[in-house]
Design an enzyme around this catalytic site. Structure first.
Site, PDB file in Angstrom:
ATOM      1  N   ASP A 189      38.532  28.192  37.605  1.00  0.00           N
ATOM      2  CA  ASP A 189      39.412  27.572  38.565  1.00  0.00           C
ATOM      3  C   ASP A 189      39.097  28.126  39.706  1.00  0.00           C
ATOM      4  O   ASP A 189      39.210  29.392  40.228  1.00  0.00           O
ATOM      5  CB  ASP A 189      40.650  27.304  38.215  1.00  0.00           C
ATOM      6  CG  ASP A 189      41.356  26.103  39.243  1.00  0.00           C
ATOM      7  OD1 ASP A 189      40.683  25.495  39.850  1.00  0.00           O
ATOM      8  OD2 ASP A 189      42.688  26.650  39.654  1.00  0.00           O
ATOM      9  N   HIS A 190      38.440  27.395  41.064  1.00  0.00           N
ATOM     10  CA  HIS A 190      38.338  27.846  42.394  1.00  0.00           C
ATOM     11  C   HIS A 190      37.421  29.170  42.514  1.00  0.00           C
ATOM     12  O   HIS A 190      38.049  30.340  42.974  1.00  0.00           O
ATOM     13  CB  HIS A 190      39.835  28.060  43.056  1.00  0.00           C
ATOM     14  CG  HIS A 190      40.224  26.821  43.476  1.00  0.00           C
ATOM     15  ND1 HIS A 190      40.145  26.193  44.395  1.00  0.00           N
ATOM     16  CD2 HIS A 190      41.569  26.249  42.870  1.00  0.00           C
ATOM     17  CE1 HIS A 190      40.629  25.094  44.483  1.00  0.00           C
ATOM     18  NE2 HIS A 190      41.569  25.032  43.583  1.00  0.00           N
TER      19      HIS A 190
END
Length: 310
Positions: free
Chosen positions: A83-84
């Site tokens: 994520d990210h």
């Protein structure tokens, strides 16, 4: 069943109009709670780790815990997602470690630079059988290493989204339609731009769409935290009804992090408040794990509609 990519998951979700929950993980109890709920609901699920979670838990520990979870739940599809991802190096590290999906977050750059870094990650990931999520538009709020001021947030431009996907070859796209990171998403009433979502789906109908910053910030959990000594007044998220509408109208992946933090913290605070003599971690982590399971089960069944989709 070994870890899978999100490709088949998303194809089915787009065809049958539901979303798959992507739940952020940091430790064993969170992973267990998510997997237990997904097994019970017979739902595909995405476990995702931010770069902050990787720094905290260390990538080898995360991988081994996720592998154990997959062995325990052979009947459901499980993907492991970064994520990210802040840069190419972090994405490469996760791909090499065995993640089946990565997100490169180039939304802080201008359009051309975002395309360039996303394309670099896509080329490496696809060569290793891994899928890539990218982001266009900026979400307000704070979560781990992501920090965007309200005045800098911007909606995703549908025409740009089409060009971006065509030029990068990314497999899914996170868009900004009014969601926000963290526990304080809205000062007034929540508002999602479903008109922008509809236009994006019209222009790129075969690209799975992702919503970040989509925790409900469940009022009961906020209340429980505050009742037992927390100080988080005025926390507000995206109502379940809006997320349910998004899941039926073209969103394939919905990210949840804050709600899991609240679930865990609420139960731990409750145990400490009711029995200050407690010092056995199992005594407070077990109810925390159960609250996470309950929270994830609710999302899967009532909000995302992914029950019985395996």
């Amino acid at each position: 069943m070994p870890l899978v990519t999100t490709k088949a998951m998303f194809e089915k979700s787009m065809k049958e109009h539901y979303a798959i929950g992507a739940f952020n993980v940091n430790n064993m109890e969170i992973i267990q709670g998510i997997i237990d709920a997904a097994k019970e609901e017979k739902s595909p699920v995405i476990l995702q780790a931010s770069s902050g979670a990787i720094k905290y838990a260390r990538v080898n520990y995360l991988m081994k815990m996720v592998e154990a979870a997959v062995e325990e739940a052979p009947e459901i599809q499980v993907a492991l997602h970064l994520d990210h991802g802040p840069d190419f190096e972090t994405c490469k590290m996760c791909i090499d470690a065995g993640f089946t999906s990565v997100m490169i977050d180039g939304s802080k750059y201008d359009f051309e630079e975002n395309i360039a870094i996303t394309k670099q990650v896509v080329d490496y990931a696809h060569a290793h059988g891994v899928v890539v999520e990218a982001e266009l538009g900026k979400l307000a709020g704070i979560e781990d290493d992501v920090n965007v001021a309200q005045e800098d947030a911007m909606y995703t431009d549908p025409e740009q989204a089409k060009e971006f996907v065509e030029r990068t070859g990314c497999d899914s796209l996170a868009i900004a339609i009014g969601t926000s990171h963290g526990a304080y998403k809205f000062k007034g009433e929540a508002k999602l731009r479903f008109d922008i979502l509809a236009k994006i789906k019209e222009l790129i109908p075969n690209t799975p769409i992702v919503l970040h910053g989509a925790s409900t910030v469940i009022p009961e959990l906020v209340q429980m935290c505050n009742q037992y000594g927390a100080d988080i007044p005025g926390a507000k998220g995206v109502p379940d009804e809006m997320l349910h509408e998004a899941s039926k109208n073209g969103v394939s992946k919905i990210n949840v992090d804050t709600d899991l933090r609240l679930a865990m913290t609420a139960q731990i605070r409750k145990v400490f408040a009711e029995d200050p003599s407690t010092f056995d971690p199992r005594k407070y982590l077990q109810p925390a794990r159960e609250e996470i399971k309950k929270t994830v089960g609710h999302k899967i069944k009532e909000v995302f509609g992914s029950s019985n989709r395996v």
